[in-house]
Design a protein around this motif. Structure first.
Motif, PDB file in Angstrom:
ATOM      1  N   ALA A  23      99.999 -58.245  57.216  1.00 49.80           N
ATOM      2  CA  ALA A  23     101.477 -57.677  56.796  1.00 49.80           C
ATOM      3  C   ALA A  23     101.791 -57.104  55.702  1.00 49.80           C
ATOM      4  CB  ALA A  23     102.209 -58.952  57.151  1.00 49.80           C
ATOM      5  N   GLY A  30     104.831 -65.724  64.446  1.00 46.40           N
ATOM      6  CA  GLY A  30     103.646 -65.742  64.827  1.00 46.40           C
ATOM      7  C   GLY A  30     102.776 -66.583  63.929  1.00 46.40           C
ATOM      8  N   GLU A  31     103.095 -66.831  62.722  1.00 40.38           N
ATOM      9  CA  GLU A  31     102.402 -67.947  61.971  1.00 40.38           C
ATOM     10  C   GLU A  31     102.873 -69.288  62.242  1.00 40.38           C
ATOM     11  OE1 GLU A  31     103.458 -67.371  57.719  1.00 40.38           O
ATOM     12  OE2 GLU A  31     102.487 -65.339  57.707  1.00 40.38           O
ATOM     13  N   PRO A  62     109.285 -56.768  60.776  1.00 41.58           N
ATOM     14  CA  PRO A  62     107.886 -57.216  60.628  1.00 41.58           C
ATOM     15  C   PRO A  62     107.889 -58.525  60.018  1.00 41.58           C
ATOM     16  CG  PRO A  62     108.142 -54.956  59.929  1.00 41.58           C
ATOM     17  CD  PRO A  62     109.518 -55.479  60.289  1.00 41.58           C
ATOM     18  N   ASP A  63     108.689 -58.780  59.055  1.00 40.86           N
ATOM     19  CA  ASP A  63     108.640 -59.921  58.455  1.00 40.86           C
ATOM     20  C   ASP A  63     109.044 -61.369  59.513  1.00 40.86           C
ATOM     21  OD1 ASP A  63     108.278 -58.945  55.952  1.00 40.86           O
ATOM     22  OD2 ASP A  63     110.179 -58.900  55.360  1.00 40.86           O
ATOM     23  N   GLU A  94     106.029 -61.731  61.811  1.00 39.87           N
ATOM     24  CA  GLU A  94     104.913 -62.198  61.318  1.00 39.87           C
ATOM     25  C   GLU A  94     105.218 -63.796  61.082  1.00 39.87           C
ATOM     26  OE1 GLU A  94     103.198 -62.682  56.763  1.00 39.87           O
ATOM     27  OE2 GLU A  94     104.391 -60.972  56.984  1.00 39.87           O
ATOM     28  N   PHE A  95     106.314 -64.178  60.685  1.00 34.89           N
ATOM     29  CA  PHE A  95     106.962 -65.724  60.516  1.00 34.89           C
ATOM     30  C   PHE A  95     106.734 -66.436  61.864  1.00 34.89           C
ATOM     31  CE2 PHE A  95     110.160 -68.980  61.032  1.00 34.89           C
ATOM     32  CZ  PHE A  95     109.826 -69.693  59.815  1.00 34.89           C
ATOM     33  N   SER A 135      96.118 -67.249  59.371  1.00 34.89           N
ATOM     34  CA  SER A 135      97.553 -67.153  58.879  1.00 34.89           C
ATOM     35  C   SER A 135      97.282 -66.136  57.889  1.00 34.89           C
ATOM     36  CB  SER A 135      98.153 -68.494  58.757  1.00 34.89           C
ATOM     37  OG  SER A 135      99.253 -68.206  58.099  1.00 34.89           O
ATOM     38  N   ALA A 158      96.907 -62.722  58.499  1.00 34.28           N
ATOM     39  CA  ALA A 158      97.856 -61.802  58.946  1.00 34.28           C
ATOM     40  C   ALA A 158      98.805 -61.779  57.952  1.00 34.28           C
ATOM     41  CB  ALA A 158      98.435 -63.009  59.932  1.00 34.28           C
ATOM     42  N   LYS A 159      98.984 -62.557  56.845  1.00 33.43           N
ATOM     43  CA  LYS A 159      99.756 -62.347  55.633  1.00 33.43           C
ATOM     44  C   LYS A 159      99.389 -61.184  54.858  1.00 33.43           C
ATOM     45  CE  LYS A 159     101.370 -66.928  54.708  1.00 33.43           C
ATOM     46  NZ  LYS A 159     101.553 -68.147  53.903  1.00 33.43           N
ATOM     47  N   ARG A 213     100.700 -53.556  55.808  1.00 29.99           N
ATOM     48  CA  ARG A 213     101.554 -52.705  56.420  1.00 29.99           C
ATOM     49  C   ARG A 213     102.981 -52.380  55.784  1.00 29.99           C
ATOM     50  NH1 ARG A 213      99.956 -56.369  60.621  1.00 29.99           N
ATOM     51  NH2 ARG A 213     101.970 -57.236  60.529  1.00 29.99           N
ATOM     52  N   ARG A 214     103.398 -53.178  55.109  1.00 35.63           N
ATOM     53  CA  ARG A 214     104.855 -53.064  54.412  1.00 35.63           C
ATOM     54  C   ARG A 214     104.465 -52.260  53.155  1.00 35.63           C
ATOM     55  NH1 ARG A 214     105.552 -58.703  55.184  1.00 35.63           N
ATOM     56  NH2 ARG A 214     104.589 -59.284  53.136  1.00 35.63           N
TER      57      ARG A 214
END
Length: 107
Positions: free
Chosen positions: A93, A65-66, A58-59, A62-63, A86, A89-90, A96-97
């Motif tokens: 994320a 995507g950003e 997931p990280d 995310e990275f 962004s 999204a952070k 979610r974590r």
């Protein structure tokens, strides 16, 4: 182009060497490789790597995507909108974590 030529040459060499060794030698190599792959130490490391990848996927997504959003924002002149997305999204994320960590601790 040079890489393709080297790859094809490698295939040719491998084929020639493989045909000279014969089926019996292939079976010996396959048996050794199977025992190695099935050994408890190797499987322990495979499990460790799978867990690491599962945790970090997931990280990484995310990275990526950003980064894409930043590049697109810079290219189109919509950088401030991309920055707001962004940040959202952070936050998503992180949520979610946290939820994933809670569900793992419940198991």
């Amino acid at each position: 182009m040079k890489g393709k030529i080297l790859f094809i040459a490698g295939l040719g060499v491998g084929y020639v060497l493989g045909t000279k060794a014969g089926r019996e030698r292939y079976e010996q190599i396959a048996a050794v490789a199977g025992r190695f792959w099935g050994s408890p130490l190797v499987q322990k490391q495979v499990d460790t790597v799978e867990g690491f990848v599962r945790d970090k996927a997931p990280d990484v997504a995310e990275f990526a995507g950003e980064t894409v959003k930043k590049v697109v924002g810079a290219a189109t002149g919509r950088g401030s909108t991309a920055a707001k997305r962004s940040a959202a999204a952070k936050k998503a994320a992180a949520t979610r974590r946290a939820n994933a960590a809670r569900s793992q601790s419940d198991d």
